[in-house]
Design an enzyme around this catalytic site. Structure first.
Site, PDB file in Angstrom:
ATOM      1  N   PRO A   1      -3.435  26.854 -12.028  1.00  0.00           N
ATOM      2  CA  PRO A   1      -2.121  27.047 -11.432  1.00  0.00           C
ATOM      3  C   PRO A   1      -1.770  28.495 -11.148  1.00  0.00           C
ATOM      4  CG  PRO A   1      -1.943  26.399 -13.742  1.00  0.00           C
ATOM      5  CD  PRO A   1      -3.371  26.200 -13.335  1.00  0.00           C
ATOM      6  N   ASN A   2      -1.151  28.674 -10.006  1.00  0.00           N
ATOM      7  CA  ASN A   2      -0.604  29.953  -9.523  1.00  0.00           C
ATOM      8  C   ASN A   2      -1.665  30.927  -9.030  1.00  0.00           C
ATOM      9  OD1 ASN A   2       2.211  29.415  -9.939  1.00  0.00           O
ATOM     10  ND2 ASN A   2       1.781  29.504 -12.126  1.00  0.00           N
TER      11      ASN A   2
ATOM     12  N   ALA B   1      -2.559  29.344 -16.746  1.00  0.00           N
ATOM     13  CA  ALA B   1      -1.718  29.080 -17.921  1.00  0.00           C
ATOM     14  C   ALA B   1      -2.135  27.806 -18.666  1.00  0.00           C
ATOM     15  CB  ALA B   1      -0.257  28.999 -17.501  1.00  0.00           C
TER      16      ALA B   1
ATOM     17  N   GLU C   1     -15.463  30.495 -19.067  1.00  0.00           N
ATOM     18  CA  GLU C   1     -14.028  30.709 -18.859  1.00  0.00           C
ATOM     19  C   GLU C   1     -13.820  32.154 -18.413  1.00  0.00           C
ATOM     20  OE1 GLU C   1     -11.839  30.138 -22.481  1.00  0.00           O
ATOM     21  OE2 GLU C   1      -9.907  30.664 -21.581  1.00  0.00           O
TER      22      GLU C   1
ATOM     23  N   ASN D   1     -11.161  29.536 -14.244  1.00  0.00           N
ATOM     24  CA  ASN D   1     -10.001  30.282 -14.689  1.00  0.00           C
ATOM     25  C   ASN D   1      -8.883  29.251 -14.767  1.00  0.00           C
ATOM     26  OD1 ASN D   1      -7.724  31.772 -15.116  1.00  0.00           O
ATOM     27  ND2 ASN D   1      -8.236  33.369 -13.636  1.00  0.00           N
TER      28      ASN D   1
ATOM     29  N   ARG E   1      -1.851  41.076 -23.872  1.00  0.00           N
ATOM     30  CA  ARG E   1      -0.604  40.580 -23.288  1.00  0.00           C
ATOM     31  C   ARG E   1       0.216  39.812 -24.340  1.00  0.00           C
ATOM     32  NH1 ARG E   1      -1.716  37.865 -17.707  1.00  0.00           N
ATOM     33  NH2 ARG E   1       0.522  38.318 -17.533  1.00  0.00           N
TER      34      ARG E   1
ATOM     35  N   HIS F   1     -10.845  35.055 -17.143  1.00  0.00           N
ATOM     36  CA  HIS F   1      -9.464  35.492 -16.903  1.00  0.00           C
ATOM     37  C   HIS F   1      -9.504  36.847 -16.234  1.00  0.00           C
ATOM     38  CE1 HIS F   1      -7.726  32.278 -19.235  1.00  0.00           C
ATOM     39  NE2 HIS F   1      -8.684  32.478 -20.120  1.00  0.00           N
TER      40      HIS F   1
ATOM     41  N   ARG G   1       1.537  39.128  -5.350  1.00  0.00           N
ATOM     42  CA  ARG G   1       2.434  39.718  -6.363  1.00  0.00           C
ATOM     43  C   ARG G   1       1.612  40.149  -7.559  1.00  0.00           C
ATOM     44  NH1 ARG G   1       6.027  35.184  -5.328  1.00  0.00           N
ATOM     45  NH2 ARG G   1       7.433  35.932  -3.734  1.00  0.00           N
TER      46      ARG G   1
ATOM     47  N   TYR H   1      -3.188  41.374 -11.828  1.00  0.00           N
ATOM     48  CA  TYR H   1      -4.215  40.453 -11.348  1.00  0.00           C
ATOM     49  C   TYR H   1      -5.077  41.002 -10.210  1.00  0.00           C
ATOM     50  CZ  TYR H   1      -1.464  37.162 -14.098  1.00  0.00           C
ATOM     51  OH  TYR H   1      -0.804  36.532 -15.127  1.00  0.00           O
TER      52      TYR H   1
HETATM   53  O1  CA2 Z   1      -5.617  36.570 -16.391  1.00  0.00           O
HETATM   54  C1  CA2 Z   1      -5.790  35.453 -15.896  1.00  0.00           C
HETATM   55  O2  CA2 Z   1      -6.666  35.204 -15.081  1.00  0.00           O
HETATM   56  C2  CA2 Z   1      -4.836  34.306 -16.282  1.00  0.00           C
HETATM   57  O3  CA2 Z   1      -5.605  33.125 -16.398  1.00  0.00           O
HETATM   58  C3  CA2 Z   1      -3.840  34.193 -15.150  1.00  0.00           C
HETATM   59  C4  CA2 Z   1      -2.730  33.179 -15.412  1.00  0.00           C
HETATM   60  C5  CA2 Z   1      -2.090  33.417 -16.772  1.00  0.00           C
HETATM   61  O4  CA2 Z   1      -1.153  32.389 -17.059  1.00  0.00           O
HETATM   62  C6  CA2 Z   1      -3.110  33.480 -17.883  1.00  0.00           C
HETATM   63  O5  CA2 Z   1      -2.450  33.770 -19.096  1.00  0.00           O
HETATM   64  C7  CA2 Z   1      -4.144  34.566 -17.606  1.00  0.00           C
HETATM   65  C8  CA2 Z   1      -1.613  33.277 -14.357  1.00  0.00           C
HETATM   66  C9  CA2 Z   1      -2.064  33.324 -12.944  1.00  0.00           C
HETATM   67  C10 CA2 Z   1      -0.862  33.717 -12.119  1.00  0.00           C
HETATM   68  O6  CA2 Z   1      -1.321  34.317 -10.948  1.00  0.00           O
HETATM   69  C11 CA2 Z   1      -0.416  35.003 -10.193  1.00  0.00           C
HETATM   70  C12 CA2 Z   1      -0.930  35.691  -9.131  1.00  0.00           C
HETATM   71  C13 CA2 Z   1      -0.093  36.418  -8.321  1.00  0.00           C
HETATM   72  C14 CA2 Z   1       1.259  36.437  -8.569  1.00  0.00           C
HETATM   73  C15 CA2 Z   1       1.757  35.758  -9.633  1.00  0.00           C
HETATM   74  C16 CA2 Z   1       0.920  35.022 -10.453  1.00  0.00           C
END
Ligand code: CA2
Length: 144
Positions: free
Chosen positions: A11-12, A78, A99, A75, A108, A101, A19, A24
């Site tokens: 997700p996301n 969340a 896995e 990946n 964090r 990230h 953003r 990221y």
């Molecule tokens: O660090 C990572 O790759 C995560 O898997 C990314 C997840 C986060 O919930 C994990 O704790 C760590 C979130 C991805 C959100 O991606 C976004 C990208 C651009 C703007 C906002 C969010």
């Protein structure tokens, strides 16, 4: 025959590049997927990429990977921190999983420090941005 690797993003991650570049990176998911496919080719791996914001869809793809893929890079976003369903799916298929990230989840918030996926993964890479996906493919190319 080339080993088949499924690269899953949760997700996301479809929002990458729009953003939070300080967390990221500035690459889009399309950039990362293109890079993973190209890197896979150089390593003799056939890479297929999918992204979903839906937990059940990821579970279904993990189940369907059995017999269709030799390994999975994921990946889980969340869902790493919440999903027993994804943990169970990996246990059920027993395929090699790496896995990844983008961010270092251990620097964090505390709620990101635990992953339900890590105990069923062959390896875990975090904090190296998009390079993590490349390294995961290199590891699979050596180990498959
Ligand atoms: O660090 C990572 O790759 C995560 O898997 C990314 C997840 C986060 O919930 C994990 O704790 C760590 C979130 C991805 C959100 O991606 C976004 C990208 C651009 C703007 C906002 C969010």
């Amino acid at each position: 025959m080339a080993h088949r690797v499924l690269v899953l993003n949760g997700p996301n991650l479809n929002m990458l590049g729009t953003r939070e570049p300080q967390t990221y990176g500035s690459q889009t998911l399309a950039d990362i997927e293109k890079m993973a496919i190209a890197e896979g080719k150089t390593l003799g791996l056939e890479v297929t990429c999918r992204q979903s914001n839906i937990e059940g869809e990821l579970v279904t793809w993990i189940q369907q990977a059995l017999g269709n893929f030799d390994a999975i890079v994921i990946n889980p976003g969340a869902y790493s921190h919440t999903s027993i369903a994804i943990h169970d799916a990996f246990r059920a298929v027993a395929l090699p999983v790496i896995e990844v990230h983008l961010s270092n989840i251990y620097t964090r918030e505390a709620f990101r420090h635990h992953s339900y996926v890590s105990p069923v993964a062959m390896g875990v890479i975090c904090g190296l941005g998009a390079t993590g996906y490349r390294l995961a493919l290199h590891a699979l190319a050596e180990k498959l």
